[in-house]
Design a protein around this motif. Structure first.
Motif, PDB file in Angstrom:
ATOM      1  N   VAL A  19      16.512  71.388 -16.241  1.00  0.00           N
ATOM      2  CA  VAL A  19      15.350  70.978 -15.458  1.00  0.00           C
ATOM      3  C   VAL A  19      14.088  71.359 -16.233  1.00  0.00           C
ATOM      4  O   VAL A  19      14.002  72.453 -16.785  1.00  0.00           O
ATOM      5  N   ILE A 218       8.571  64.291  -6.043  1.00  0.00           N
ATOM      6  CA  ILE A 218       7.561  65.349  -5.946  1.00  0.00           C
ATOM      7  C   ILE A 218       7.894  66.483  -6.893  1.00  0.00           C
ATOM      8  O   ILE A 218       7.073  66.943  -7.655  1.00  0.00           O
ATOM      9  N   LYS A 219       9.126  66.940  -6.846  1.00  0.00           N
ATOM     10  CA  LYS A 219       9.531  67.928  -7.854  1.00  0.00           C
ATOM     11  C   LYS A 219      11.040  67.959  -8.020  1.00  0.00           C
ATOM     12  O   LYS A 219      11.796  67.567  -7.119  1.00  0.00           O
ATOM     13  N   VAL A 220      11.447  68.421  -9.179  1.00  0.00           N
ATOM     14  CA  VAL A 220      12.865  68.610  -9.460  1.00  0.00           C
ATOM     15  C   VAL A 220      13.053  70.080  -9.790  1.00  0.00           C
ATOM     16  O   VAL A 220      12.283  70.654 -10.561  1.00  0.00           O
ATOM     17  N   GLU A 221      14.019  70.683  -9.169  1.00  0.00           N
ATOM     18  CA  GLU A 221      14.232  72.113  -9.435  1.00  0.00           C
ATOM     19  C   GLU A 221      15.708  72.415  -9.566  1.00  0.00           C
ATOM     20  O   GLU A 221      16.554  71.604  -9.185  1.00  0.00           O
ATOM     21  N   GLU A 222      15.979  73.587 -10.114  1.00  0.00           N
ATOM     22  CA  GLU A 222      17.372  74.004 -10.202  1.00  0.00           C
ATOM     23  C   GLU A 222      17.851  74.368  -8.813  1.00  0.00           C
ATOM     24  O   GLU A 222      17.077  74.874  -8.002  1.00  0.00           O
TER      25      GLU A 222
ATOM     26  N   LYS B 291      14.310  82.006 -21.181  1.00  0.00           N
ATOM     27  CA  LYS B 291      15.552  81.400 -20.695  1.00  0.00           C
ATOM     28  C   LYS B 291      16.359  80.880 -21.877  1.00  0.00           C
ATOM     29  O   LYS B 291      15.814  80.197 -22.747  1.00  0.00           O
TER      30      LYS B 291
ATOM     31  N   ILE C 127      20.705  65.670  -7.393  1.00  0.00           N
ATOM     32  CA  ILE C 127      20.920  64.678  -8.443  1.00  0.00           C
ATOM     33  C   ILE C 127      21.768  65.327  -9.530  1.00  0.00           C
ATOM     34  O   ILE C 127      21.988  66.541  -9.494  1.00  0.00           O
ATOM     35  N   ASN C 131      23.474  69.433  -9.965  1.00  0.00           N
ATOM     36  CA  ASN C 131      22.925  70.366 -10.944  1.00  0.00           C
ATOM     37  C   ASN C 131      21.403  70.460 -10.872  1.00  0.00           C
ATOM     38  O   ASN C 131      20.789  71.267 -11.561  1.00  0.00           O
ATOM     39  N   ALA C 132      20.799  69.608 -10.071  1.00  0.00           N
ATOM     40  CA  ALA C 132      19.358  69.719  -9.829  1.00  0.00           C
ATOM     41  C   ALA C 132      19.090  69.169  -8.425  1.00  0.00           C
ATOM     42  O   ALA C 132      19.848  68.346  -7.917  1.00  0.00           O
ATOM     43  N   PHE C 133      18.029  69.670  -7.812  1.00  0.00           N
ATOM     44  CA  PHE C 133      17.616  69.175  -6.508  1.00  0.00           C
ATOM     45  C   PHE C 133      16.264  68.480  -6.668  1.00  0.00           C
ATOM     46  O   PHE C 133      15.344  69.040  -7.258  1.00  0.00           O
ATOM     47  N   ALA C 134      16.164  67.274  -6.146  1.00  0.00           N
ATOM     48  CA  ALA C 134      14.904  66.553  -6.226  1.00  0.00           C
ATOM     49  C   ALA C 134      14.276  66.494  -4.834  1.00  0.00           C
ATOM     50  O   ALA C 134      14.949  66.201  -3.849  1.00  0.00           O
ATOM     51  N   THR C 135      12.999  66.799  -4.776  1.00  0.00           N
ATOM     52  CA  THR C 135      12.252  66.596  -3.533  1.00  0.00           C
ATOM     53  C   THR C 135      11.557  65.246  -3.670  1.00  0.00           C
ATOM     54  O   THR C 135      10.804  65.024  -4.621  1.00  0.00           O
ATOM     55  N   VAL C 136      11.864  64.340  -2.751  1.00  0.00           N
ATOM     56  CA  VAL C 136      11.328  62.991  -2.889  1.00  0.00           C
ATOM     57  C   VAL C 136      10.605  62.568  -1.611  1.00  0.00           C
ATOM     58  O   VAL C 136      10.960  62.978  -0.515  1.00  0.00           O
ATOM     59  N   LYS C 137       9.562  61.765  -1.821  1.00  0.00           N
ATOM     60  CA  LYS C 137       8.784  61.273  -0.685  1.00  0.00           C
ATOM     61  C   LYS C 137       8.891  59.756  -0.676  1.00  0.00           C
ATOM     62  O   LYS C 137       8.619  59.089  -1.667  1.00  0.00           O
TER      63      LYS C 137
END
Lengths: 249, 539, 317
Positions: A19, A218-222, B291, C127, C131-137
């Protein structure tokens, strides 16, 4: 019979994705890219149908940046006859991809459109279904077996409860499951031959479809790291906790 | 069963700096030549791992306008340090007291994998046919014994050696000349050296294992262009090795460790020495808060001129570290590898056009700057067989006072697989636990390499005697494969209280250390199915 | 405007995940209407009307809805959609097949497989296989959303009494025909969808010892998983492998026995709701993700575990 197969270029499934620090997405620079795995199954099935004498032409298509062409080239190396590359930059949402494919379908008039059931990057699982909606065609999703009959397909679908078999009239859309077949390797002579097969390039902007994003990332996070819980001292305590605290047994 | 064959003027095995430089030079001199290049990785660069502080000398000759070609050579070395590490202290050695070969102010910090990707683009633009995902698995010979070409690995063979539905036979690639550019301990190069007695009269080859991690560090700890090398802790005086730390672009730090594979203690774990090294205050302060984003390991050549085999044979040449052109005191092999490839290309053109013998390679090589470099460097590595302190003193005299021109040549006495002492004679080493912040275990490290091999295929790490690991090596050396393998491929497992030697070949990151260090030379590394192995990014 | 929840059922009963989807729907807006499309599906409509979170039930009946073909469902949903701000369904194969067909007809970009409702237009979704979380609008006026059932608790299934309204059926889509459905009736649930998974690792020492795992799995109606190490060692076939190149599983309960917790394995199961680790080595990485860790010899612990389970009056299936 003509089969159009849509393929997508994604980060190779073996690569541990990273990410971006600013939360704007996933690092893709200098990362090994490959064809979306179930798209390989889609190409394989189309080529098999052609080899069985039931199709006359297999066309591979992709939508994406310049380098996405590699994915079409690979499809050509395993048996597709020609390629189409619709050039577009950035994230193209499934709805936009299906609108682009709709335009290509109107032009190429295939009898079948194949693609993988889901891309392993955005995990959307939408494009095939959306394309069939736009075309008002039948949709045979999550296919693990396809029998081509006269003007019809009998498709076995992988569903949660087991297997479902449906029959669809052509023209139709099929989205492919990994269990459909075992994709072949591209042999070296075929890779060389593929270099000579034609790939038509089309700018997405020339197709007259709106491909702007309707979903804002809006954002992508681990994913949050899971915290260690407690240690129990006996089996009896464990069972008691599972029953009364976690309520899972 | 007949295989298809394809004919080329030149077939090159390996898409590293030497193979790509060979290909580019060939097409520059004669655009009409048909040149193909095979690479076992899924793409060019995916099996490349190197420090890397890059000297542009060979590239300046090969592609003088590299600066205009958008090359990934960006970060000039701006500052340099050499530290002697004690357990907690560090002593900075003044750079003006470093031998010239260890001064880097004209060099660049690069990712060699990215450089190779870029070189491949240049080569393809010149018409070289590059085939990634196709390992050359077999050497083909003409009736007169000369090399005829190679065959690629069959695809779609199951664990037991049967053909699967997806079976695709290998292809024979026949060249007027075949160039072997597989890098350190190439598995075909090894066969050629033996078959044509190329190492006759040479010292045994010397190797090291190099580790590299890429760290994304906090802004305040990052100084782009900074190069640091260390010697000393955690290794003892008798083990050859040291570290590098290069501050590259994008807040990345390339952190690595090299250990000579002539180490004696079978309890030593190179991987754990590297992990432990990172806990030194001088290192920790740079990476803490950062990291780890990449990990990898690869064997490298350290033998230099004394161990360099003859590089020509009928129908074929060895280039780069498939022969062993790395300059050890410089800790650089990319520029010499490239130059050796360029000389090979010039030799091949004369061979094909003017029927000149490939043995001309020897003379051309001797007249080149590579040879002069390697000659001046030749006594450094062997002097460290006397230990770190004497090695440094000797190297100071040899390199600073005499500039490598002392009138004698020290010898490498032993091959690396001969140096281990029995386990019960050597001290056990207790390594600290991994904290998962700065230090990590092997599996989570291998996970970062993107390594995979198709499940159902024959094991590509062959045992000459399958019983030897348990019956002999475990007893005598406590089976050191468990420790020298940087990817956890080898394990000794108890199954119903009986020891069993387990080979997790899926984890293999193609470093070749087992093929080198196994005390009885019982392990042979062969090519797995194409595209297998790591998928390194900017290593 | 209200949320329209598309109910998954078998014409008689609700599919379990409908309750989870109803919870998610109620988090988007308290006005949840449930749409039951089927053939002779009054029982299912009745059942959904009893969910306290549901304010109204719409029932659509026709013979061609018997087999839940998306091509038949879509037009009627699209027609009803004009009264709703959100169309919601669970992201299992039923919803995955159906929702994009509706979204495309509405010219809406669908938000798939959400794991969290942030607000009426903003959601979190995994997604890259989690392995990653996306916040989407979503900027669409009408939003089509599918829901990962395991990320939402099931709602109460009784106590409500929403009114049931009948609505007109749409036309049949004639070029897709249902032929048959084979429910795989194995004695054991599938690894990918099981509520409980019991997995063994190299600590099992041999294939024969997996019968200890089987016994516990039988008792819990669980699927059997394995680490790659156990598969590589030949203790069990590779279709049981969890983690890299094997499956990603997200059961309610994951019991890891004799598994040290190589990162590939953790990647395959760390989204499970409750994780139990049984391992002799107290330092094993698996304990770092376990909700309940038991440091014990598995050969003693597993028989005891079975014994304790036998003492329980009821066990969830």
């Amino acid at each position: 019979m003509k089969i159009l197969v849509a393929v997508k270029r994604v980060i190779d499934y073996n690569v541990q994705i990273r990410v971006k620090e600013d939360g704007s997405g996933i690092v893709t620079e200098n990362v090994k890219m490959s064809t979306n795995p179930p798209d390989d199954n889609a190409i394989e099935e189309a080529v098999k149908i052609k080899e069985a004498g039931k199709a006359t032409e297999v066309i591979a298509i992709t939508v994406g940046e310049e380098k996405s062409q590699e994915t079409v080239r690979k499809a050509l190396a395993v048996g597709a006859d020609r390629g189409i590359h619709v050039k577009a930059e950035g994230i193209i949402e499934p709805l936009a991809v299906s609108k682009i494919l709709q335009k290509i379908v109107e032009k190429e008039k295939p009898d079948l459109v194949f693609m993988g059931k889901q891309a392993i990057d955005d995990d959307c699982n939408q494009t095939g279904q959306m394309l069939s909606a736009l075309l008002d065609w039948p949709q045979a999703t999550f296919a693990s077996k396809i029998d081509v009959k006269d003007g019809k397909l009998e498709v076995t679908r992988e569903i949660d409860e087991g297997l479902e078999t449906i029959e669809v009239n052509t023209p139709a859309i099929v989205t492919c499951d990994l269990r459909l077949n075992e994709p072949r390797y591209a042999s070296l002579p075929n890779i060389m031959k593929a270099k000579k097969k034609p790939i038509e390039q089309i700018n997405a902007s020339d197709l007259g479809v709106d491909i702007t994003s309707k979903i804002q990332q809006i954002k992508v996070e681990e994913p949050p790291k899971r915290q260690a819980g407690i240690k129990v001292s006996s089996v009896a305590e464990l069972v008691q906790k599972l029953k009364n605290e976690a309520k899972v047994i | 069963m007949g295989r298809e064959s394809m004919e080329y003027d030149v077939v090159i095995i390996g898409g590293g700096p030497s193979g790509l430089a060979t290909a580019i030079r060939l097409k520059q001199i004669d655009p009409e030549l048909n040149v193909c290049l095979l690479e076992k990785a899924s793409e060019i660069g995916a099996h490349i791992l190197s420090g890397n502080v890059f000297e542009t000398r060979a590239l300046d000759e090969l592609l003088p306008n590299w600066k205009e070609l958008n090359s990934p050579i960006k970060t000039k070395v701006s500052k340099e340090k050499f530290l002697f590490l004690g357990k907690t202290k560090s002593l900075s050695w003044p750079t003006w007291l470093l031998p010239a070969v260890q001064q880097n102010h004209n060099n660049y910090i690069i990712s060699l994998a990215n450089l190779c990707r870029w070189l491949a683009e240049q080569a393809e633009a010149l018409g070289v046919e590059i085939f990634p995902g196709f390992p050359a698995s077999e050497i083909l010979y003409n009736d007169d014994g000369s090399v005829k070409g190679v065959a690629t690995q069959d695809m779609g063979i199951d664990k037991e050696g049967n053909q699967k539905d997806s079976y695709e036979p290998g292809i024979e690639l026949l060249g007027k000349v075949t160039v072997f550019a597989e890098g350190c301990r190439g598995h075909l190069g090894k066969q050629l050296i033996e078959k044509f007695n190329l190492s006759d009269g040479k010292d045994p080859q010397q190797y090291g294992i190099g580790f590299k991690e890429i760290w994304e560090v906090e802004e305040k700890n990052h100084e782009e262009g900074m190069v640091t090398h260390t010697a000393g802790w955690p290794l003892d005086n008798n083990t050859y090795g040291g570290s590098f730390m290069y501050h590259a672009e994008n807040k990345q730090v390339f952190l690595g460790y090299v250990i000579g594979l002539d180490y004696k203690n079978p309890h030593l774990s190179p991987f754990d020495e590297f992990q432990r090294f990172k806990t030194h205050p001088a290192i920790r302060k740079i990476i803490s808060g950062g990291k780890r984003i990449s990990y990898g390991a690869r064997a490298l050549i350290e033998g230099g001129l004394q161990s360099l085999p003859k590089m020509y044979m009928p129908g074929a040449l060895l280039v780069g570290c498939d022969a062993g052109t790395l300059n050890m005191p410089k800790i650089k092999g990319s520029h010499t590898a490239m130059k050796s490839g360029m000389i090979a290309a010039e030799t091949i053109i004369e061979n094909i056009k003017e029927n000149k013998n490939l043995s001309n390679y020897e003379e051309k090589f001797k007249n080149s700057w590579v040879y002069k470099e390697l000659h001046a460097a030749r006594n450094v590595k062997p002097s460290f067989s006397w230990g770190l302190i004497l090695g440094i003193i000797f190297t100071g005299i040899d390199q600073i006072l005499f500039k490598g021109k002392l009138p004698f040549t020290l010898k490498h006495k032993h091959a690396d697989h001969e140096t281990l002492k029995p386990a019960n004679e050597m001290p056990k080493i207790e390594y600290p636990k991994y904290d998962n912040i700065i230090t990590f275990d092997k599996t989570s490290s291998v996970y970062l390499t993107g390594t995979n091999h198709e499940d159902n295929q024959p094991v590509h790490l062959k045992l000459k005697d399958p019983n030897l690991p348990i019956n002999y090596t475990l007893e005598k050396f406590d089976e050191p494969a468990q420790r020298y393998c940087p990817a956890g491929v080898y394990e000794v497992q108890k199954e119903n209280d009986v020891n069993k030697f387990v080979i997790n070949s899926q984890n293999c990151i193609h470093c070749k250390t087992c093929d080198i260090k196994e005390p009885s030379q019982n392990i042979t590394w062969v090519t797995p199915e194409g595209s297998g192995g790591p998928k390194y990014g900017n290593m | 405007m209200a949320v329209l929840l598309i109910v998954e059922h078998n014409n008689k009963e609700l599919k379990a995940f409908t309750l989870n989807a109803a919870t998610a729907a109620s988090q988007i807006d308290s006005e949840v209407h449930a749409l039951v499309i089927g053939n002779n599906c009054a029982d299912a409509a009745k059942a959904v009307s009893e969910l306290p979170v549901v304010k109204k039930v719409l029932q659509v009946e026709a013979v061609h809805y018997e087999n839940f073909i998306a091509e038949n469902f879509a037009p009627v949903i699209v027609k009803l959609a004009e009264n709703y701000s959100h169309i919601v369904c669970s992201a299992n194969t039923f919803g995955k097949n159906l929702m994009p067909r509706i979204a495309a007809k509405l010219d809406t970009s669908q938000v798939s497989d959400i794991i969290k409702v942030v607000s009426q237009d903003t959601f979190i979704r995994p997604i890259y296989a989690g392995n990653a979380f996306a916040t989407v609008k979503s900027n669409d006026a009408k939003k089509c959303v599918t829901i990962r059932p395991t990320s939402f608790d099931p709602c109460e299934s009784s106590g409500g009494s929403a009114p049931i309204e009948n609505t007109d059926a749409g036309e049949e889509f004639t070029t897709t025909k249902f032929i048959k459905r084979e429910e795989i009736k194995s004695d054991r649930p599938e690894l990918g969808t099981a509520r409980v998974v019991v997995s063994g690792g190299r600590g099992m020492q041999n294939g024969d010892n997996f019968k200890l795992i089987t016994a516990v799995a039988d008792k819990l109606n669980a699927a059997i998983g394995a680490s790659r190490a156990a598969v590589d060692a030949g203790y069990i076939s590779n279709d049981h492998q969890v983690g890299q190149t094997g499956k990603v599983v997200v059961p309610d309960l994951y019991i890891a026995v004799g598994i040290s917790g190589a990162i590939q394995h953790l990647a395959g199961m760390k989204e499970s709701k409750v994780i139990v680790a049984i391992n002799k080595d107290g330092e094993a990485p698996i304990f770092s993700v376990a909700d309940y860790g038991l440091e014990a010899d598995l050969f003693e612990a597993l028989p005891q575990f079975l014994e304790e389970l036998n003492k329980l009056n009821t066990i969830q299936k």
